[in-house]
Scaffold this active site. Structure first.
Site, short mmCIF file in Angstrom:
data_model
loop_
_atom_site.label_atom_id
_atom_site.label_comp_id
_atom_site.label_asym_id
_atom_site.label_seq_id
_atom_site.Cartn_x
_atom_site.Cartn_y
_atom_site.Cartn_z
N ARG A 154 -3.06 -5.32 -14.26
CA ARG A 154 -4.22 -4.43 -14.30
C ARG A 154 -5.46 -5.25 -14.67
O ARG A 154 -5.39 -6.20 -15.48
CB ARG A 154 -3.98 -3.38 -15.39
CG ARG A 154 -5.03 -2.31 -15.54
CD ARG A 154 -5.01 -1.35 -14.42
NE ARG A 154 -5.73 -0.12 -14.72
CZ ARG A 154 -6.14 0.72 -13.77
NH1 ARG A 154 -5.94 0.48 -12.48
NH2 ARG A 154 -6.75 1.84 -14.09
N THR A 206 -6.42 2.86 -3.47
CA THR A 206 -5.10 2.48 -3.97
C THR A 206 -4.07 2.47 -2.82
O THR A 206 -4.22 3.21 -1.85
CB THR A 206 -4.64 3.41 -5.11
OG1 THR A 206 -5.69 3.50 -6.07
CG2 THR A 206 -3.39 2.94 -5.79
N THR A 240 -4.63 -1.71 -6.34
CA THR A 240 -5.85 -0.93 -6.11
C THR A 240 -7.13 -1.71 -6.35
O THR A 240 -7.15 -2.69 -7.11
CB THR A 240 -5.84 0.31 -7.04
OG1 THR A 240 -6.91 1.17 -6.66
CG2 THR A 240 -5.97 -0.05 -8.49
N ASN A 291 -9.46 0.61 -7.04
CA ASN A 291 -9.88 1.91 -7.52
C ASN A 291 -10.47 2.71 -6.36
O ASN A 291 -9.77 3.08 -5.45
CB ASN A 291 -10.83 1.84 -8.70
CG ASN A 291 -10.98 3.21 -9.37
OD1 ASN A 291 -10.06 4.02 -9.29
ND2 ASN A 291 -12.09 3.49 -10.00
N ASP A 341 -12.09 3.73 -14.62
CA ASP A 341 -10.86 4.33 -15.17
C ASP A 341 -10.85 4.36 -16.70
O ASP A 341 -9.97 4.96 -17.30
CB ASP A 341 -9.62 3.61 -14.63
CG ASP A 341 -9.18 4.18 -13.28
OD1 ASP A 341 -9.66 5.26 -12.91
OD2 ASP A 341 -8.37 3.54 -12.60
N GLY A 387 -3.57 7.83 -4.75
CA GLY A 387 -4.00 9.23 -4.93
C GLY A 387 -4.59 9.51 -6.29
O GLY A 387 -4.71 10.68 -6.68
N GLY A 388 -4.96 8.46 -7.04
CA GLY A 388 -5.62 8.69 -8.33
C GLY A 388 -4.79 9.60 -9.21
O GLY A 388 -3.60 9.37 -9.44
N1 GLY Z 1 -7.54 3.53 -10.07
C1 GLY Z 1 -6.55 4.52 -9.98
C2 GLY Z 1 -5.50 4.36 -11.02
O1 GLY Z 1 -5.31 3.28 -11.54
O2 GLY Z 1 -4.85 5.30 -11.38
#
Ligand code: GLY
Length: 581
Positions: free
Chosen positions: A107, A391, A409, A411, A433, A483-484
């Site tokens: 991340r 993503t 992703t 984002n 986020d 899909g966030g």
């Molecule tokens: N950017 C979307 C997630 O990490 O959930």
């Protein structure tokens, strides 16, 4: 033992359905128009065929699932610039055939100069768009380091063997599919303020039309540098200098030290159990794994397999567990290296049973009662849930039974819209986020709290939920999706479709989905996901149902017990593809 919350069920309808599912089990795809992709020796499912093929080639050359996954990751950075990336981050859950498991956390991190109020104006209000576009939106990218960690710890090949398909795709180009062409046309307009992005991806006002060949010579050069030097080719030297220069020119604060200091983390997956399946998923900084397992724990109180699929009872139960899990997400979840996430408690059955104690059949539990809200959070009820193609997820399995589930992703679609000068790749807007201000929702309508406040070097909370389901010590399903905020509920529904409804994995992915995330207090449904009587019944019971666009792009793999091989289930909601080996 978990008490069951039962409801009388319709025996005749169930018997009919069960016989259909039996046939479905044999064909593994009752509702499919085409036969599913099948692989005796492995399977790769990814957003597009070119990326999936890059993975298959590596499997065919004797590589394992991790080698192939790294090849897919790099290929997607070329073929799918809206989300595939080297300028972003992701999570990779691995389950080796010998039982070892890992969760690689690559991340993005907040830059060292980030601060809690960096997206607020002088009067303490969130400045719209500041965390979504431009230099300040960019988190320190993790993908190159993360893929290397996977390869070094669990792969069998060298980087130069697995990165070559991506370099070829960037150098020789590839025919752009309709969706990508459409997205690049959009980018050409949206990124007018970022000339390098317009030059590279908009080809100075002439983005590629469907079928046209799209070459990316700058990106090919960058990938070659990474091939030669490994992660040092990205985090140090020319590429790093250009990255810092491009971010700072766009108003950002990433420094060379941020890049040099970036480290991925080898974590242990969070694990749970549901009806004989072991669930392996992503721990914090993802909320996905814990939320998924805690929702499955709450579901153990119900006999889901006796309810009509997508009938009012079924949707009520899904909604109420989702409401509670997402309410918890807003309070307790953040980067566990910076905040004490109560993982053990949230994963316990005692917690799941307590959480569902106020469930009442035929009556919505208003979200205000699940978590008392302040004024700011109440404002979020007005937030419109925007969704995009952001993503991407890919799943890989090999002939030995090693499995990889990866979600990666930038984002938002095309991330921050900032392209690194002369290097041909886009940078993420992952800083969105974080909770820019506790209680104020982000672009997905998700409300966060102190746990997810911005701190230097901290990782922002994610919903990405790459997951592997194991039974009798063998991998059975590999599931994940973009899909966030809808990611976690989509993964859960596909698994439930397969387990509770005995759908083949192709149908489990294809069937329409529903989603609730506590706030706004709305059940979002895909078109035709619920019949009019079901919607009417839910509305009578106090639920609000809103039809929206499609949800996610689940790229899954399932074990086929008849042929003892692998079925690929690419989601037809996108341009996804499965390639068997
Ligand atoms: N950017 C979307 C997630 O990490 O959930």
């Amino acid at each position: 033992m978990t008490p069951l919350i039962t409801r009388p069920f319709q025996l005749i309808a169930r018997t009919l359905l069960m016989s259909l599912f039996l046939i479905g089990g044999i064909s593994n795809s009752l509702l499919a128009w085409d036969p599913p992709a099948y692989g005796q020796n492995g399977m790769v499912v990814a957003h597009d065929e070119l990326a999936a093929e890059a993975g298959r080639k590596v499997l065919a050359a004797g590589g394992n699932a991790i080698d192939a996954a790294v090849a897919v990751g790099y290929a997607l950075a070329v073929t799918y610039p809206p989300a595939g990336n080297i300028g972003g981050g992701g999570f990779m859950v691995i389950r080796m055939a010998d039982g070892r498991m890992a969760a690689i956390d690559y991340r993005e991190k907040a830059p060292a100069r980030a601060n809690r109020d960096m997206f607020l104006d002088d009067s303490g209000r969130v400045v719209p768009g500041l965390s979504l576009q431009g230099g300040l939106a960019v988190g320190v990218p993790g993908t190159v380091a993360g893929l290397q960690m996977a390869l070094d710890n669990y792969g069998t090949m060298k980087l130069k063997e697995v990165i070559n398909p991506a370099i070829d795709l960037a150098k020789r180009g590839f025919p752009v599919n309709f969706y990508l062409s459409y997205a690049l046309h959009y980018l050409n307009q949206a990124a007018a303020k970022y000339p390098e992005t317009v030059r590279v991806f908009g080809r100075d006002g002439n983005p590629p039309k469907p079928g046209e060949i799209f070459k990316q010579p700058d990106l090919a050069r960058t990938l070659k540098t990474i091939r030669r030097k490994g992660p040092a080719g990205f985090y140090q030297g020319k590429v790093a200098e250009k990255l810092v220069e491009s971010v700072q020119a766009a108003g950002g604060i990433i420094s060379l030290e941020d890049l040099e200091n970036y480290q991925p983390v080898l974590r242990r997956p969070v694990t749970g159990e549901y009806k004989g399946y072991q669930v392996l998923s992503m721990p914090p900084p993802s909320s996905g794994g814990i939320a998924l397992i805690s929702m499955l724990n709450m579901l153990k109180q119900f006999e889901l397999d006796t309810m009509d699929w997508h009938g009012a009872d079924y949707v009520q139960v899904l909604t109420e567990v989702e409401r509670r899990a997402y309410a918890d997400r807003s309070v307790w979840f953040g980067d566990a290296d910076y905040w004490p996430v109560p993982t053990e408690t949230l994963l316990s059955m005692a917690y799941a049973n307590t959480r569902m104690a106020d469930f009442v059949w035929g009556k919505a539990t208003p979200s205000e009662m699940v978590q008392p809200l302040g004024d700011a959070a109440m404002d979020s009820l007005k937030a419109v849930l925007r969704e995009s193609e952001e993503t991407t997820h890919y799943s890989v399995v090999d002939k030995w039974g090693n499995a990889v589930s990866t979600t990666t992703t930038l984002n938002w679609t095309f991330g921050s819209l900032v392209t690194v000068n002369d290097c041909g790749f886009l940078l993420n807007d992952e800083m969105d986020d974080f909770s820019a201000k506790p209680g104020v929702p982000n672009a997905f309508g998700l409300v966060g709290n102190e746990a997810n406040a911005i701190q230097p070097n901290k990782r922002m909370l994610s919903s990405m939920t790459p997951t592997i389901f194991v039974k009798n010590d063998s991998v059975r399903y590999i599931i994940g999706t973009p899909g966030g905020s809808t990611i976690i509920t989509s993964v859960m529904q596909v698994f439930l479709n397969a387990i509770e409804e005995r759908m083949g994995i192709v149908d489990a992915v294809r069937m329409p989905r529903v989603h609730h995330q506590w706030l706004p207090d709305v059940i979002y449904i895909e078109p035709y996901a619920l019949g009019p009587e079901t919607i009417a019944a839910l509305e009578r019971n106090g639920y609000r149902v809103v039809i929206r666009s499609t949800i996610g792009e689940v790229n899954a793999i399932g074990w086929d017990p008849i042929f003892k091989g692998w079925i690929g289930a690419p989601d037809q909601r996108g341009a996804a593809a499965a390639v068997g080996y």
